[in-house]
Structure formats: structure tokens, C-alpha cells
Write an enzyme that holds these catalytic residues in place. Structure first.
Site, PDB file in Angstrom:
ATOM      1  N   THR A 166      -0.743   7.612  -1.060  1.00 32.38           N
ATOM      2  CA  THR A 166      -2.064   7.536  -1.708  1.00 32.38           C
ATOM      3  C   THR A 166      -2.954   6.469  -1.084  1.00 32.38           C
ATOM      4  O   THR A 166      -4.166   6.466  -1.313  1.00 32.38           O
ATOM      5  CB  THR A 166      -1.894   7.174  -3.197  1.00 32.38           C
ATOM      6  OG1 THR A 166      -1.327   5.849  -3.271  1.00 32.38           O
ATOM      7  CG2 THR A 166      -0.969   8.147  -3.910  1.00 32.38           C
ATOM      8  N   ARG A 222       0.844  -1.179   0.000  1.00 31.83           N
ATOM      9  CA  ARG A 222       0.000   0.000   0.000  1.00 31.83           C
ATOM     10  C   ARG A 222       0.886   1.237   0.000  1.00 31.83           C
ATOM     11  O   ARG A 222       1.687   1.415   0.906  1.00 31.83           O
ATOM     12  CB  ARG A 222      -0.876  -0.044   1.263  1.00 31.83           C
ATOM     13  CG  ARG A 222      -2.103   0.770   1.176  1.00 31.83           C
ATOM     14  CD  ARG A 222      -2.983   0.472   2.366  1.00 31.83           C
ATOM     15  NE  ARG A 222      -2.413   0.935   3.615  1.00 31.83           N
ATOM     16  CZ  ARG A 222      -3.131   1.355   4.641  1.00 31.83           C
ATOM     17  NH1 ARG A 222      -4.437   1.353   4.565  1.00 31.83           N
ATOM     18  NH2 ARG A 222      -2.551   1.751   5.747  1.00 31.83           N
ATOM     19  N   ASP A 258       4.914  -5.697   9.597  1.00 32.24           N
ATOM     20  CA  ASP A 258       6.046  -5.385  10.475  1.00 32.24           C
ATOM     21  C   ASP A 258       6.017  -6.232  11.739  1.00 32.24           C
ATOM     22  O   ASP A 258       7.054  -6.683  12.229  1.00 32.24           O
ATOM     23  CB  ASP A 258       6.030  -3.895  10.851  1.00 32.24           C
ATOM     24  CG  ASP A 258       6.541  -3.016   9.725  1.00 32.24           C
ATOM     25  OD1 ASP A 258       7.226  -3.543   8.818  1.00 32.24           O
ATOM     26  OD2 ASP A 258       6.256  -1.808   9.741  1.00 32.24           O
ATOM     27  N   ASP A 308       0.907  -2.289  12.274  1.00 34.35           N
ATOM     28  CA  ASP A 308       1.264  -2.785  10.932  1.00 34.35           C
ATOM     29  C   ASP A 308       1.500  -4.297  11.005  1.00 34.35           C
ATOM     30  O   ASP A 308       2.484  -4.752  11.592  1.00 34.35           O
ATOM     31  CB  ASP A 308       2.525  -2.060  10.444  1.00 34.35           C
ATOM     32  CG  ASP A 308       2.836  -2.406   8.996  1.00 34.35           C
ATOM     33  OD1 ASP A 308       2.956  -3.614   8.689  1.00 34.35           O
ATOM     34  OD2 ASP A 308       2.942  -1.495   8.167  1.00 34.35           O
TER      35      ASP A 308
HETATM   36  C1  PRP Z   1      -1.138  -4.073   4.709  1.00 37.26           C
HETATM   37  C2  PRP Z   1      -2.031  -5.273   4.955  1.00 37.26           C
HETATM   38  C3  PRP Z   1      -2.911  -5.259   3.739  1.00 37.26           C
HETATM   39  C4  PRP Z   1      -3.071  -3.795   3.456  1.00 37.26           C
HETATM   40  C5  PRP Z   1      -4.415  -3.385   3.956  1.00 37.26           C
HETATM   41  O1  PRP Z   1      -0.127  -4.396   3.832  1.00 37.26           O
HETATM   42  O2  PRP Z   1      -1.325  -6.467   5.130  1.00 37.26           O
HETATM   43  O3  PRP Z   1      -2.336  -5.916   2.614  1.00 37.26           O
HETATM   44  O4  PRP Z   1      -2.043  -3.118   4.167  1.00 37.26           O
HETATM   45  O5  PRP Z   1      -4.680  -2.064   3.629  1.00 37.26           O
HETATM   46  P1  PRP Z   1      -5.818  -1.652   2.585  1.00 37.26           P
HETATM   47  O6  PRP Z   1      -7.044  -2.452   2.941  1.00 37.26           O
HETATM   48  O7  PRP Z   1      -5.987  -0.184   2.865  1.00 37.26           O
HETATM   49  O8  PRP Z   1      -5.335  -1.905   1.207  1.00 37.26           O
HETATM   50  P2  PRP Z   1       1.098  -3.410   3.512  1.00 37.26           P
HETATM   51  O9  PRP Z   1       0.786  -2.558   2.331  1.00 37.26           O
HETATM   52  O10 PRP Z   1       1.490  -2.686   4.761  1.00 37.26           O
HETATM   53  O11 PRP Z   1       2.222  -4.402   3.020  1.00 37.26           O
HETATM   54  P3  PRP Z   1       3.018  -5.517   3.856  1.00 37.26           P
HETATM   55  O12 PRP Z   1       2.047  -6.654   4.132  1.00 37.26           O
HETATM   56  O13 PRP Z   1       4.091  -5.912   2.890  1.00 37.26           O
HETATM   57  O14 PRP Z   1       3.543  -4.913   5.106  1.00 37.26           O
HETATM   58  N1  URA Z   2      -2.291  -2.358   7.216  1.00 39.25           N
HETATM   59  C1  URA Z   2      -1.891  -2.777   8.423  1.00 39.25           C
HETATM   60  O1  URA Z   2      -0.967  -3.595   8.539  1.00 39.25           O
HETATM   61  N2  URA Z   2      -2.526  -2.285   9.499  1.00 39.25           N
HETATM   62  C2  URA Z   2      -3.540  -1.416   9.421  1.00 39.25           C
HETATM   63  O2  URA Z   2      -4.105  -1.012  10.469  1.00 39.25           O
HETATM   64  C3  URA Z   2      -3.936  -0.982   8.141  1.00 39.25           C
HETATM   65  C4  URA Z   2      -3.293  -1.476   7.048  1.00 39.25           C
END
Ligand code: PRP
Ligand code: URA
Length: 209
Positions: A108, A104, A203, A200
Site C-alpha cells: 500500500t 512503509r 538496507d 533502499d
Molecule cells: C523508508 C525511508 C522512509 C520511507 C520513505 O523507510 O527511510 O522512512 O521509506 O517513504 P515514504 O515517503 O513513501 O513514506 P522504510 O519503510 O523502507 O523502513 P526502514 O527505514 O526501516 O528501511
Molecule cells: N525509501 C527508500 O529507502 N528509498 C526510496 O527510494 C523510497 C523510499
């Protein structure tokens, strides 16, 4: 029309309570995410198709019910969705696993695609997309669009925590998809994080922050 199901089983609620705590270590976080996914798999697979098979027990011939040939695939959204795969495979060891890479954009909040590798016969399988977090719904909706473009017809989405905004966006984008949720939270904050949420998820699973 797909269904939206919030799991209310006490074991799931208890484990999510521990996952949310900021002092929970990555090791415990990972184990609990996997365990919650395992419990959720039990409910999410409730309607998998069965077929009659003639077998012999040591005593007699009989008919048993087994899962149909081409069954299911688990497709985690990288990275955090990976944390739910092992729990799913504990329940359905024969499932194939595909991967969709999306992150994400922090500015944006829109999903950016960087990887897609699916089982060759995924169009014949029932697909369970996993991602612990459904926030704006952008990542889930984009992943499901990618699967539909590859010919997948029956799709379920499984998350541990959802925001109402994400549920609304996903049901509007893909009204045919079943959504299984561990806990439905209150709202998104100005940075697109779920409140109260768990922070997150990627993380916390991989210890990157
Ligand atoms: C996080 C989570 C989802 C997304 C959710 O991933 O694991 O994939 O955000 O957000 P949304 O519903 O607003 O799209 P992230 O982009 O942080 O990537 P990661 O899993 O690699 O940390
Ligand atoms: N992605 C995450 O990992 N946590 C949130 O709360 C939203 C998006």
C-alpha cells in the site's frame, strides 16, 4: 508557513554523489549519510533562539549569546533516520533524541507505526525529524502528526533525498514545518522508489540486502 530549502553546498552535493553510487559500501554509506546530516544541521539550526548571558573572560566581564535552555531534540524515523543522528549530535551534542518507528507497507506504501519514545519535555523543544528519504511523504507526515499529538509545536524535517511528490504531500499535510533537503530528485517509480535516488536507505545503512 514553513520553508522548503534544497541545500546546494558543493560539499553536500559531492557526498550525495558518492552515496548514490551502487558500489558504495555500507560502511562508506553510513559515514557519508552522517557527514551530510552534519552539514545540513548547520543550516537547519540557523534560527535557533539565543539568549544573552553575562560571563567573565580572563580579561573582562562581557555578554555572550547562548542557546536558550530547552533547546532541541532530534527524532529519527526508524530505521534509516538513525543514520543522520550522529551527524546532528556532532553539531548539537546537548540535543535529546527521541525515536519514531515506522515502516512503509510494500503493497500500500502507507506507513505502519511500531514505536514511539520521545523526551518527556519534547513539547518545549524544537524538534528535528530525520529520515534520509522523502518519497511519497507518508512516513514523514505520519511522524510529524505523532509529534504534534504529543504537543510539539516547532518541527523541522531533514532528508537527504526528496521526490517532488513527497515535498508536495508533506507541505500540504504540514504547511507549518520547515523542510531541509540535500537533493531534490526527479520522480517516484511504480514501486514508490525515488528516481534516480539511492535505493533502499535502511538496507544500505544496515547492510540488510
Ligand atoms: C523508508 C525511508 C522512509 C520511507 C520513505 O523507510 O527511510 O522512512 O521509506 O517513504 P515514504 O515517503 O513513501 O513514506 P522504510 O519503510 O523502507 O523502513 P526502514 O527505514 O526501516 O528501511
Ligand atoms: N525509501 C527508500 O529507502 N528509498 C526510496 O527510494 C523510497 C523510499
Amino acid at each position: 508557513m514553513g520553508k522548503v530549502l534544497v541545500m546546494d553546498h558543493p560539499l553536500i552535493q559531492h557526498k550525495i554523489g558518492i552515496i548514490r553510487r551502487k558500489e558504495t559500501s555500507s560502511k562508506d554509506f553510513r559515514e557519508l549519510v552522517s557527514e551530510v546530516a552534519m552539514f545540513m544541521a548547520y543550516e537547519a539550526t540557523r534560527n535557533l533562539k539565543l539568549t544573552d548571558v553575562e560571563i567573565e573572560t580572563p580579561i573582562a566581564k562581557t555578554t555572550v549569546r547562548e542557546l536558550e535552555g530547552k533547546k532541541m531534540a532530534v527524532v529519527p524515523i526508524l530505521r534509516a533516520g538513525l543514520g543522520m543522528v550522529e551527524g546532528m549530535l556532532t553539531m548539537v551534542p546537548a540535543a535529546k533524541v527521541g525515536h519514531i518507528g515506522l515502516y512503509r507497507d510494500p503493497e500500500t506504501l502507507k506507513p505502519v507505526e511500531y514505536y514511539c519514545k520521545l523526551p518527556a519535555d519534547c513539547g518545549e523543544r524544537e524538534v528535528f525529524v530525520t529520515d534520509p528519504m522523502l518519497a511519497t511523504g507518508g512516513s514523514a507526515a505520519a511522524a510529524i502528526t505523532m509529534l504534534k499529538e504529543k504537543g510539539v509545536k516547532k518541527i523541522h524535517f531533514m532528508c537527504i533525498i526528496a521526490a517532488p511528490e513527497g515535498v508536495k504531500a508533506l507541505t500540504e499535510a504540514h504547511p507549518d514545518v520547515d523542510i531541509y533537503i540535500g537533493a531534490l530528485d526527479d520522480h517516484l517509480n511504480d514501486h514508490g522508489y525515488i528516481v534516480p535516488g539511492l535505493g533502499d536507505a535502511g538496507d544500505r545503512i544496515f547492510g540488510t540486502k
